[in-house]
Design a protein around this motif. Structure first.
Motif, mmCIF file in Angstrom:
data_model
loop_
_atom_site.group_PDB
_atom_site.id
_atom_site.type_symbol
_atom_site.label_atom_id
_atom_site.label_comp_id
_atom_site.label_asym_id
_atom_site.label_seq_id
_atom_site.Cartn_x
_atom_site.Cartn_y
_atom_site.Cartn_z
ATOM 1 N N ASN A 211 14.483 52.008 24.534
ATOM 2 C CA ASN A 211 13.475 52.924 25.078
ATOM 3 C C ASN A 211 13.767 54.380 24.719
ATOM 4 O O ASN A 211 13.649 55.287 25.559
ATOM 5 C CB ASN A 211 13.367 52.760 26.596
ATOM 6 N N GLY A 212 14.181 54.608 23.489
ATOM 7 C CA GLY A 212 14.419 55.959 23.012
ATOM 8 C C GLY A 212 15.778 56.537 23.363
ATOM 9 O O GLY A 212 16.092 57.660 22.964
ATOM 10 N N GLU A 213 16.605 55.792 24.106
ATOM 11 C CA GLU A 213 17.940 56.252 24.475
ATOM 12 C C GLU A 213 18.993 55.590 23.600
ATOM 13 O O GLU A 213 18.911 54.394 23.303
ATOM 14 C CB GLU A 213 18.256 55.913 25.935
ATOM 15 N N ARG A 228 31.883 58.293 15.335
ATOM 16 C CA ARG A 228 31.299 58.050 16.670
ATOM 17 C C ARG A 228 31.080 59.360 17.410
ATOM 18 O O ARG A 228 29.991 59.629 17.937
ATOM 19 C CB ARG A 228 32.214 57.126 17.477
ATOM 20 N N ASN A 229 32.119 60.179 17.457
ATOM 21 C CA ASN A 229 32.014 61.453 18.168
ATOM 22 C C ASN A 229 31.002 62.387 17.514
ATOM 23 O O ASN A 229 30.302 63.137 18.202
ATOM 24 C CB ASN A 229 33.392 62.117 18.244
ATOM 25 N N ASN A 230 30.918 62.340 16.190
ATOM 26 C CA ASN A 230 29.929 63.168 15.496
ATOM 27 C C ASN A 230 28.506 62.744 15.836
ATOM 28 O O ASN A 230 27.613 63.588 16.004
ATOM 29 C CB ASN A 230 30.144 63.095 13.984
ATOM 30 N N ILE A 231 28.278 61.441 15.941
ATOM 31 C CA ILE A 231 26.939 60.947 16.285
ATOM 32 C C ILE A 231 26.572 61.361 17.708
ATOM 33 O O ILE A 231 25.430 61.775 17.979
ATOM 34 C CB ILE A 231 26.850 59.421 16.120
ATOM 35 N N GLU A 236 23.318 65.172 21.112
ATOM 36 C CA GLU A 236 23.272 66.273 22.078
ATOM 37 C C GLU A 236 22.586 67.494 21.474
ATOM 38 O O GLU A 236 21.768 68.151 22.117
ATOM 39 C CB GLU A 236 24.685 66.622 22.532
ATOM 40 N N GLN A 237 22.916 67.807 20.226
ATOM 41 C CA GLN A 237 22.367 69.000 19.572
ATOM 42 C C GLN A 237 20.885 68.865 19.243
ATOM 43 O O GLN A 237 20.167 69.869 19.129
ATOM 44 C CB GLN A 237 23.158 69.295 18.298
ATOM 45 N N ASN A 238 20.408 67.623 19.105
ATOM 46 C CA ASN A 238 19.014 67.392 18.721
ATOM 47 C C ASN A 238 18.180 66.804 19.859
ATOM 48 O O ASN A 238 17.095 66.276 19.626
ATOM 49 C CB ASN A 238 18.962 66.476 17.496
ATOM 50 N N LYS A 239 18.721 66.930 21.082
ATOM 51 C CA LYS A 239 18.002 66.499 22.282
ATOM 52 C C LYS A 239 17.565 65.034 22.217
ATOM 53 O O LYS A 239 16.467 64.661 22.650
ATOM 54 C CB LYS A 239 16.797 67.410 22.544
ATOM 55 N N ILE A 240 18.425 64.210 21.628
ATOM 56 C CA ILE A 240 18.222 62.761 21.627
ATOM 57 C C ILE A 240 19.072 62.199 22.766
ATOM 58 O O ILE A 240 20.299 62.362 22.750
ATOM 59 C CB ILE A 240 18.644 62.135 20.281
ATOM 60 N N PRO A 241 18.482 61.584 23.775
ATOM 61 C CA PRO A 241 19.262 61.076 24.903
ATOM 62 C C PRO A 241 20.360 60.120 24.436
ATOM 63 O O PRO A 241 20.089 59.172 23.699
ATOM 64 C CB PRO A 241 18.233 60.343 25.767
ATOM 65 N N LYS A 288 17.556 55.595 11.639
ATOM 66 C CA LYS A 288 17.341 56.298 10.367
ATOM 67 C C LYS A 288 17.402 57.802 10.562
ATOM 68 O O LYS A 288 17.961 58.529 9.724
ATOM 69 C CB LYS A 288 15.984 55.903 9.767
ATOM 70 N N LYS A 289 16.827 58.285 11.662
ATOM 71 C CA LYS A 289 16.858 59.723 11.943
ATOM 72 C C LYS A 289 18.290 60.206 12.115
ATOM 73 O O LYS A 289 18.678 61.250 11.564
ATOM 74 C CB LYS A 289 16.045 60.031 13.198
ATOM 75 N N LEU A 290 19.081 59.440 12.866
ATOM 76 C CA LEU A 290 20.485 59.793 13.068
ATOM 77 C C LEU A 290 21.252 59.752 11.749
ATOM 78 O O LEU A 290 22.129 60.586 11.504
ATOM 79 C CB LEU A 290 21.123 58.866 14.094
#
Length: 309
Positions: A211-213, A228-231, A236-241, A288-290
């Motif tokens: 559900n987008g999270e 992992r930590n970079n993702i 966080e930086q791109n407001k992706i929950p 894909k966005k990540l």
């Protein structure tokens, strides 16, 4: 060619690479360590793996931070500074005329024993340092096709007997988990923690999307992954929950997307787990966005390093 997150395209140049051992650069066939080495005898050693992109060792300081933490945890005294190790890394890279799409493995063992034994007091040399740099380009087929996982019965251990965050040579439990997965017809193993929650994979870190999270484990029982930590930071930086939380196979089987992360493969989609197709069985939109954002982060690292000269 094997299918999995470490699926690399064969490169003939690797036959002639020079390998660094304790200050010497040796031909691949001549690069040898004593059978009395602590790493060979009892898995008493630590390691790191880095990527060389366009002449830049990306995230090198993060990797060295993790190596020094591992040395402190295992009480291995490193007889060199970070800057000295960086110079040895570049010495190896330059000797092999390498510039891009290179995988560098750094291994440090406690040293040579005078007799086969666990006892560190029987070590008669300083630590052994080995650096292997290989031309390794990740297979695009793996990223396009995705991988399959099988949940192993072998759990990620408790930190009071072998902390799962430690990059050490003792990887037998992960090898056993992978063998279970291979025998079940999967590419790699998904591993649970001691409480039965999803932890990590045998060689990569696991993420799912619902559900987008973006969900990943708490980090208490998984590898302390740089990627992992970079993702997590990218989310966080791109407001992706993004939630670091406990979740079970019940949640995983109903995921919209899933992927794994690692230094070599970056982000690799997961299309099937325990025989169940995840989402539509393809590289999902958020994954894909990540992946794109992660590639942009690597480019920023390269640009920053080049700007420093």
């Amino acid at each position: 060619m094997i299918q999995g997150t470490h699926n690399a395209i064969d490169d003939e140049r690797n036959k002639d690479i020079k390998i660094f051992i304790n200050g010497e650069l040796l031909a691949r066939n001549d690069a040898k360590i004593s059978v009395f080495d602590s790493g060979y005898l009892v898995g008493d050693g630590i390691w790191e793996a880095l990527r060389l992109h366009q002449g830049v060792l990306v995230f090198v300081d993060l990797h060295l931070n993790r190596l020094w933490q591992a040395a402190a945890a295992t009480h291995i005294h490193l007889p060199f500074s970070r800057e000295e190790l960086k110079e040895e890394l570049w010495k190896t890279i330059r000797a092999n005329n390498m510039h891009d799409k290179v995988h560098v493995r750094v291994m440090v063992t406690r040293g040579i024993k005078k007799t086969p034994s666990q006892d560190p007091r029987l070590t008669i040399s300083g630590p052994n340092l080995v650096i292997i740099a290989e031309h390794k380009k990740a297979s695009t087929e793996t990223k396009e096709k995705g991988i399959t996982l099988f949940t192993s019965t072998i759990r990620r251990g408790s930190p009071d007997y072998l902390d799962p965050r430690l990059n050490c040579h003792s990887k037998l439990h992960e090898v056993q988990a992978l063998i279970q997965a291979l025998e079940a017809g999967a590419d790699e193993a998904l591993m649970l923690d001691i409480h039965g929650f999803v932890s990590t994979c045998n060689a990569t870190n696991f993420f799912m999307i619902k559900n987008g999270e973006v969900w990943t484990s708490t980090g208490q029982y998984c590898m302390n992954g740089i990627t992992r930590n970079n993702i997590i930071s990218i989310c966080e930086q791109n407001k992706i929950p993004c939630k670091q939380k406990n979740f079970s196979l019940f949640d995983v089987y109903g995921a919209d997307e899933a992927f794994v992360t690692g230094t070599f493969g970056g982000i690799t989609p997961v299309n099937k787990i325990d025989g169940r197709i995840i989402g539509d069985g393809k590289f999902g939109l958020i994954s894909k966005k990540l992946n794109t954002l992660y590639e942009q982060l690597i480019k920023k690292e390269i640009d920053k390093a080049n700007a420093k000269g």
